[in-house]
Design an enzyme around this catalytic site. Structure first.
Site, PDB file in Angstrom:
ATOM      1  N   ASP A   1       0.847  -1.179   0.000  1.00 19.76           N
ATOM      2  CA  ASP A   1       0.000   0.000   0.000  1.00 19.76           C
ATOM      3  C   ASP A   1       0.893   1.243   0.000  1.00 19.76           C
ATOM      4  O   ASP A   1       1.559   1.520  -0.971  1.00 19.76           O
ATOM      5  CB  ASP A   1      -0.983  -0.065   1.170  1.00 19.76           C
TER       6      ASP A   1
ATOM      7  N   GLU B   1       3.697   1.922   1.722  1.00 20.87           N
ATOM      8  CA  GLU B   1       5.143   1.812   1.950  1.00 20.87           C
ATOM      9  C   GLU B   1       5.963   1.870   0.673  1.00 20.87           C
ATOM     10  O   GLU B   1       7.143   2.181   0.697  1.00 20.87           O
ATOM     11  CB  GLU B   1       5.493   0.578   2.791  1.00 20.87           C
ATOM     12  N   ARG B   2       5.364   1.601  -0.482  1.00 19.82           N
ATOM     13  CA  ARG B   2       6.120   1.684  -1.737  1.00 19.82           C
ATOM     14  C   ARG B   2       6.714   3.073  -1.927  1.00 19.82           C
ATOM     15  O   ARG B   2       7.829   3.227  -2.393  1.00 19.82           O
ATOM     16  CB  ARG B   2       5.215   1.335  -2.923  1.00 19.82           C
TER      17      ARG B   2
ATOM     18  N   HIS C   1      11.154   0.533  -4.678  1.00 20.83           N
ATOM     19  CA  HIS C   1      10.477  -0.589  -5.322  1.00 20.83           C
ATOM     20  C   HIS C   1      11.424  -1.272  -6.295  1.00 20.83           C
ATOM     21  O   HIS C   1      12.503  -0.761  -6.581  1.00 20.83           O
ATOM     22  CB  HIS C   1       9.203  -0.108  -6.035  1.00 20.83           C
TER      23      HIS C   1
ATOM     24  N   SER D   1      -9.288  -5.512 -13.324  1.00 15.11           N
ATOM     25  CA  SER D   1      -9.462  -5.560 -14.785  1.00 15.11           C
ATOM     26  C   SER D   1      -8.416  -4.686 -15.479  1.00 15.11           C
ATOM     27  O   SER D   1      -7.946  -5.021 -16.568  1.00 15.11           O
ATOM     28  CB  SER D   1     -10.874  -5.166 -15.194  1.00 15.11           C
TER      29      SER D   1
ATOM     30  N   CYS E   1       4.607  -8.236  -1.839  1.00 19.55           N
ATOM     31  CA  CYS E   1       4.312  -7.140  -0.914  1.00 19.55           C
ATOM     32  C   CYS E   1       5.590  -6.950  -0.103  1.00 19.55           C
ATOM     33  O   CYS E   1       6.678  -7.214  -0.606  1.00 19.55           O
ATOM     34  CB  CYS E   1       3.084  -7.462  -0.051  1.00 19.55           C
TER      35      CYS E   1
ATOM     36  N   GLN F   1       3.907 -12.609   2.620  1.00 19.23           N
ATOM     37  CA  GLN F   1       3.276 -13.613   3.468  1.00 19.23           C
ATOM     38  C   GLN F   1       1.756 -13.536   3.406  1.00 19.23           C
ATOM     39  O   GLN F   1       1.085 -14.547   3.552  1.00 19.23           O
ATOM     40  CB  GLN F   1       3.746 -13.457   4.911  1.00 19.23           C
ATOM     41  N   VAL F   2       1.187 -12.336   3.205  1.00 25.28           N
ATOM     42  CA  VAL F   2      -0.273 -12.202   3.195  1.00 25.28           C
ATOM     43  C   VAL F   2      -0.753 -11.507   1.914  1.00 25.28           C
ATOM     44  O   VAL F   2      -1.413 -12.114   1.085  1.00 25.28           O
ATOM     45  CB  VAL F   2      -0.781 -11.440   4.447  1.00 25.28           C
ATOM     46  N   ARG F   3      -0.409 -10.238   1.762  1.00 26.26           N
ATOM     47  CA  ARG F   3      -0.951  -9.459   0.640  1.00 26.26           C
ATOM     48  C   ARG F   3      -0.514  -9.989  -0.722  1.00 26.26           C
ATOM     49  O   ARG F   3      -1.342 -10.137  -1.625  1.00 26.26           O
ATOM     50  CB  ARG F   3      -0.567  -7.989   0.768  1.00 26.26           C
TER      51      ARG F   3
END
Length: 133
Positions: free
Chosen positions: A30, A32-33, A38, A55, A71, A75-77
């Site tokens: 979200d 933090e990028r 990146h 889409s 992410c 682990q999650v996102r």
């Protein structure tokens, strides 16, 4: 056809990037990028709005055969967005040419802590300006 989501290491990703026309890296972090940097050339589809823009992502990655989601730690996102995108492709029943949907092991934090190149540009899309971590 159910897709399997596999993990890819940073070293494997570096090898894959030698053929950049076939790969898309999707950063689902979200906010933090913007302050952590990146992976150069990655597409940003934030987790908190991912489903709303799925889409758009499908259109943007047309012609790619490999997608790599990540992410911060993957682990999650990262894995959940990868699964969500795979489900979306199945629902659309459209041949996009995508063969592999992968998740970057250890995410962006692992990539950066291994000394791999990190981009700090603020351009959208990323111009790929790198600097070593």
């Amino acid at each position: 056809m159910s897709r399997t989501i596999s993990y890819i290491t940073g070293s494997q990703l570096l090898s894959l990037r030698r053929r950049p026309n076939n790969i898309a890296i999707i950063d689902v972090r979200d906010d933090e990028r913007s302050y952590d940097g990146h992976i150069a050339g990655s597409l940003h589809y934030a987790n908190d709005t991912f489903y709303d823009k799925i889409s758009n992502l499908a259109q943007e990655v047309k012609g790619k055969d490999t997608l790599v989601f990540h992410c911060a730690l993957s682990q999650v996102r990262g894995p959940s967005c990868a699964r969500r995108f795979a489900s979306y492709l199945e629902e659309m029943k459209e041949d996009t040419g995508i063969k592999d949907i992968l998740v970057l092991e250890r995410g962006f934090n692992g990539w950066e802590s291994s000394g791999r190149p990190v981009c700090r540009c603020t351009s959208i899309p990323c111009k790929g300006e790198t600097e070593s971590a």
